[in-house]
Design a protein around this motif. Structure first.
Motif, PDB file in Angstrom:
ATOM      1  N   GLU A 126       0.811  -1.212   0.000  1.00  0.00           N
ATOM      2  CA  GLU A 126       0.000   0.000   0.000  1.00  0.00           C
ATOM      3  C   GLU A 126       0.846   1.264   0.000  1.00  0.00           C
ATOM      4  OE1 GLU A 126      -1.381   1.111   4.385  1.00  0.00           O
ATOM      5  OE2 GLU A 126      -1.957  -0.933   3.865  1.00  0.00           O
ATOM      6  N   GLY A 127       2.048   1.212   0.591  1.00  0.00           N
ATOM      7  CA  GLY A 127       2.893   2.396   0.620  1.00  0.00           C
ATOM      8  C   GLY A 127       3.416   2.804  -0.736  1.00  0.00           C
ATOM      9  N   ASP A 128       3.464   1.867  -1.671  1.00  0.00           N
ATOM     10  CA  ASP A 128       4.003   2.129  -3.014  1.00  0.00           C
ATOM     11  C   ASP A 128       2.956   1.934  -4.110  1.00  0.00           C
ATOM     12  OD1 ASP A 128       6.613   2.670  -2.074  1.00  0.00           O
ATOM     13  OD2 ASP A 128       7.006   0.522  -1.900  1.00  0.00           O
ATOM     14  N   PHE A 129       1.681   1.933  -3.733  1.00  0.00           N
ATOM     15  CA  PHE A 129       0.598   1.749  -4.706  1.00  0.00           C
ATOM     16  C   PHE A 129       0.798   0.483  -5.536  1.00  0.00           C
ATOM     17  CE2 PHE A 129       1.001   6.320  -3.935  1.00  0.00           C
ATOM     18  CZ  PHE A 129      -0.292   6.628  -3.549  1.00  0.00           C
ATOM     19  N   GLY A 130       1.297  -0.566  -4.876  1.00  0.00           N
ATOM     20  CA  GLY A 130       1.564  -1.809  -5.590  1.00  0.00           C
ATOM     21  C   GLY A 130       0.328  -2.473  -6.157  1.00  0.00           C
ATOM     22  N   TYR A 131      -0.850  -2.119  -5.643  1.00  0.00           N
ATOM     23  CA  TYR A 131      -2.082  -2.738  -6.124  1.00  0.00           C
ATOM     24  C   TYR A 131      -2.366  -2.403  -7.587  1.00  0.00           C
ATOM     25  CZ  TYR A 131      -4.766   1.647  -6.111  1.00  0.00           C
ATOM     26  OH  TYR A 131      -5.244   2.900  -6.384  1.00  0.00           O
ATOM     27  N   LEU A 132      -1.818  -1.282  -8.071  1.00  0.00           N
ATOM     28  CA  LEU A 132      -2.128  -0.871  -9.441  1.00  0.00           C
ATOM     29  C   LEU A 132      -1.688  -1.922 -10.455  1.00  0.00           C
ATOM     30  CD1 LEU A 132      -1.188   2.918  -9.230  1.00  0.00           C
ATOM     31  CD2 LEU A 132      -3.487   1.958  -9.518  1.00  0.00           C
ATOM     32  N   ASN A 133      -0.451  -2.397 -10.321  1.00  0.00           N
ATOM     33  CA  ASN A 133       0.060  -3.371 -11.285  1.00  0.00           C
ATOM     34  C   ASN A 133      -0.528  -4.756 -11.079  1.00  0.00           C
ATOM     35  OD1 ASN A 133       1.743  -1.486 -12.536  1.00  0.00           O
ATOM     36  ND2 ASN A 133       3.426  -1.878 -11.108  1.00  0.00           N
ATOM     37  N   VAL A 134      -0.967  -5.057  -9.845  1.00  0.00           N
ATOM     38  CA  VAL A 134      -1.525  -6.374  -9.558  1.00  0.00           C
ATOM     39  C   VAL A 134      -2.982  -6.472  -9.982  1.00  0.00           C
ATOM     40  CG1 VAL A 134      -2.156  -7.945  -7.671  1.00  0.00           C
ATOM     41  CG2 VAL A 134       0.077  -6.824  -7.667  1.00  0.00           C
ATOM     42  N   THR A 135      -3.738  -5.407  -9.803  1.00  0.00           N
ATOM     43  CA  THR A 135      -5.180  -5.435 -10.022  1.00  0.00           C
ATOM     44  C   THR A 135      -5.580  -5.006 -11.431  1.00  0.00           C
ATOM     45  OG1 THR A 135      -5.370  -4.798  -7.687  1.00  0.00           O
ATOM     46  CG2 THR A 135      -7.388  -4.724  -8.997  1.00  0.00           C
ATOM     47  N   TYR A 136      -4.771  -4.147 -12.052  1.00  0.00           N
ATOM     48  CA  TYR A 136      -5.155  -3.534 -13.321  1.00  0.00           C
ATOM     49  C   TYR A 136      -4.147  -3.821 -14.424  1.00  0.00           C
ATOM     50  CZ  TYR A 136      -8.191  -0.517 -10.432  1.00  0.00           C
ATOM     51  OH  TYR A 136      -9.121  -0.032  -9.556  1.00  0.00           O
ATOM     52  N   ASP A 137      -4.640  -3.730 -15.647  1.00  0.00           N
ATOM     53  CA  ASP A 137      -3.784  -3.588 -16.817  1.00  0.00           C
ATOM     54  C   ASP A 137      -3.646  -2.085 -17.048  1.00  0.00           C
ATOM     55  OD1 ASP A 137      -2.614  -3.376 -19.302  1.00  0.00           O
ATOM     56  OD2 ASP A 137      -4.226  -4.388 -20.385  1.00  0.00           O
ATOM     57  N   ASP A 138      -2.432  -1.568 -16.895  1.00  0.00           N
ATOM     58  CA  ASP A 138      -2.235  -0.121 -17.027  1.00  0.00           C
ATOM     59  C   ASP A 138      -1.583   0.263 -18.351  1.00  0.00           C
ATOM     60  OD1 ASP A 138       0.314  -1.041 -16.670  1.00  0.00           O
ATOM     61  OD2 ASP A 138       0.820   0.288 -14.992  1.00  0.00           O
ATOM     62  N   SER A 139      -1.596  -0.661 -19.307  1.00  0.00           N
ATOM     63  CA  SER A 139      -0.901  -0.394 -20.573  1.00  0.00           C
ATOM     64  C   SER A 139      -1.533   0.765 -21.341  1.00  0.00           C
ATOM     65  CB  SER A 139      -0.888  -1.655 -21.451  1.00  0.00           C
ATOM     66  OG  SER A 139      -2.209  -2.079 -21.741  1.00  0.00           O
ATOM     67  N   GLY A 140      -2.817   1.010 -21.133  1.00  0.00           N
ATOM     68  CA  GLY A 140      -3.465   2.115 -21.832  1.00  0.00           C
ATOM     69  C   GLY A 140      -3.837   3.258 -20.917  1.00  0.00           C
ATOM     70  N   ALA A 141      -3.229   3.321 -19.732  1.00  0.00           N
ATOM     71  CA  ALA A 141      -3.607   4.322 -18.738  1.00  0.00           C
ATOM     72  C   ALA A 141      -2.688   5.527 -18.765  1.00  0.00           C
ATOM     73  CB  ALA A 141      -3.581   3.705 -17.344  1.00  0.00           C
ATOM     74  N   CYS A 142      -3.233   6.665 -18.366  1.00  0.00           N
ATOM     75  CA  CYS A 142      -2.430   7.878 -18.224  1.00  0.00           C
ATOM     76  C   CYS A 142      -1.435   7.694 -17.086  1.00  0.00           C
ATOM     77  CB  CYS A 142      -3.353   9.070 -17.938  1.00  0.00           C
ATOM     78  SG  CYS A 142      -2.477  10.596 -17.532  1.00  0.00           S
ATOM     79  N   GLY A 143      -0.202   8.105 -17.315  1.00  0.00           N
ATOM     80  CA  GLY A 143       0.818   7.956 -16.289  1.00  0.00           C
ATOM     81  C   GLY A 143       0.620   8.861 -15.089  1.00  0.00           C
ATOM     82  N   LYS A 144      -0.178   9.906 -15.242  1.00  0.00           N
ATOM     83  CA  LYS A 144      -0.398  10.843 -14.128  1.00  0.00           C
ATOM     84  C   LYS A 144      -1.689  10.554 -13.374  1.00  0.00           C
ATOM     85  CE  LYS A 144      -0.799  15.761 -12.948  1.00  0.00           C
ATOM     86  NZ  LYS A 144       0.207  15.689 -11.872  1.00  0.00           N
ATOM     87  N   CYS A 145      -2.831  10.608 -14.067  1.00  0.00           N
ATOM     88  CA  CYS A 145      -4.112  10.494 -13.366  1.00  0.00           C
ATOM     89  C   CYS A 145      -4.698   9.088 -13.414  1.00  0.00           C
ATOM     90  CB  CYS A 145      -5.117  11.504 -13.899  1.00  0.00           C
ATOM     91  SG  CYS A 145      -5.616  11.226 -15.625  1.00  0.00           S
ATOM     92  N   LYS A 146      -4.083   8.187 -14.178  1.00  0.00           N
ATOM     93  CA  LYS A 146      -4.473   6.773 -14.239  1.00  0.00           C
ATOM     94  C   LYS A 146      -5.794   6.522 -14.954  1.00  0.00           C
ATOM     95  CE  LYS A 146      -0.743   5.872 -12.000  1.00  0.00           C
ATOM     96  NZ  LYS A 146       0.451   5.432 -12.773  1.00  0.00           N
ATOM     97  N   VAL A 147      -6.340   7.506 -15.637  1.00  0.00           N
ATOM     98  CA  VAL A 147      -7.506   7.247 -16.479  1.00  0.00           C
ATOM     99  C   VAL A 147      -7.124   6.216 -17.533  1.00  0.00           C
ATOM    100  CG1 VAL A 147      -8.997   8.249 -18.258  1.00  0.00           C
ATOM    101  CG2 VAL A 147      -8.640   9.461 -16.118  1.00  0.00           C
TER     102      VAL A 147
END
Length: 265
Positions: free
Chosen positions: A91-112
């Motif tokens: 949780e301290g490093d927002f590790g859930y983002l890479n585990v829960t989501y595919d971020d290949s098409g997401a904005c690097g700043k706001c995560k849309v």
């Protein structure tokens, strides 16, 4: 409908005397905070007090709706009155983002543009107490409920559920995630927004005063999420909209933890 404003600050003997003259009791030491109806004739005096403290920014606001306003709304924003824990892992490093989501098409700043591809992970079973609806900190466009509430309220109206895991990959038994896939445009005319300088997405200021924006067209299902995004900086989330049937079913079930804001008619 009442619009409440936040009044807070360090206590002092002078502040206690000034507030006492307005019929408001605060401690002469420590820190105080309370919500105050901006329609109260004493509100201008509190605005002057804030100015004397050098507090010129708009105070926080929240809106309290009457039962009649809630019961007669066709559509309502659906959120919670509490957040339990943080998405895992790391949780301290927002590790859930890479585990829960595919971020290949997401904005690097706001995560849309994040696309969920795996169950959310919790540290363990939620400490529900008397509640049965929750959100996670940082994740403001997903709802989690007890399996019993899903069976009673959401499954009958076609809202799906996804399992939730702990950090060892074990399925938790007292919580599921609601699956809300339908989208709808909201009538955002006149509402303030910022534009992400990286992806260009409009992010509307979180609405805390008055009714929630209404759907432009009639949603197909009992629940949907807005095409529009809300938040600022690196924060972005979609609004979750529920039908009056969902609201009434949750009221009938006496489910705790849910918070509804009527959409404008």
């Amino acid at each position: 409908m009442k619009i409440l404003r936040r009044v807070a600050g360090p206590g002092s003997a002078q502040t206690a005397r000034e507030f006492a003259e307005l019929g408001i009791a605060v401690a002469a030491d420590g820190y105080f905070g309370f919500w105050f109806d901006e329609a109260d004739p004493r509100w201008p005096a509190l605005v002057e007090w804030r100015a004397r403290q050098g507090r010129f920014a708009e105070p926080l606001s929240t809106t309290v709706f009457s039962k009649a306003e809630l019961k007669t709304a066709q559509w309502l924003e659906f959120a919670t009155d509490w957040q339990w824990g943080y998405p895992q892992p790391d949780e301290g490093d927002f590790g859930y983002l890479n585990v829960t989501y595919d971020d290949s098409g997401a904005c690097g700043k706001c995560k849309v543009g994040l696309r969920q591809v795996a169950p959310f992970q919790f540290v363990g079973e939620p400490t529900w107490g008397r509640r049965s609806v929750l959100q996670l900190n940082w994740v403001f466009d997903e709802l989690f409920v007890t399996p019993e509430l899903w069976e009673t309220v959401f499954r009958p109206v076609g809202v799906g559920a996804r399992e939730v895991h702990n950090t060892k990959g074990k399925t938790l038994s007292t919580v599921v995630q609601l699956v809300v896939e339908d989208r709808v445009d909201l009538d955002m005319d006149g509402f303030e927004f910022h534009t992400c300088e990286v992806c260009g997405t409009k992010k509307y200021t979180v609405i805390s005063r008055g009714f929630h924006p209404k759907p432009v067209t009639e949603p197909w299902g009992a629940m949907c999420r807005s095409n529009q995004w809300f938040g600022s900086g690196g924060r972005a989330f979609q609004g979750l909209i529920a039908s009056r049937d969902v609201y009434e079913a949750i009221e009938a079930a006496k489910a705790k933890g849910a918070r509804f804001i009527p959409c404008a008619s």
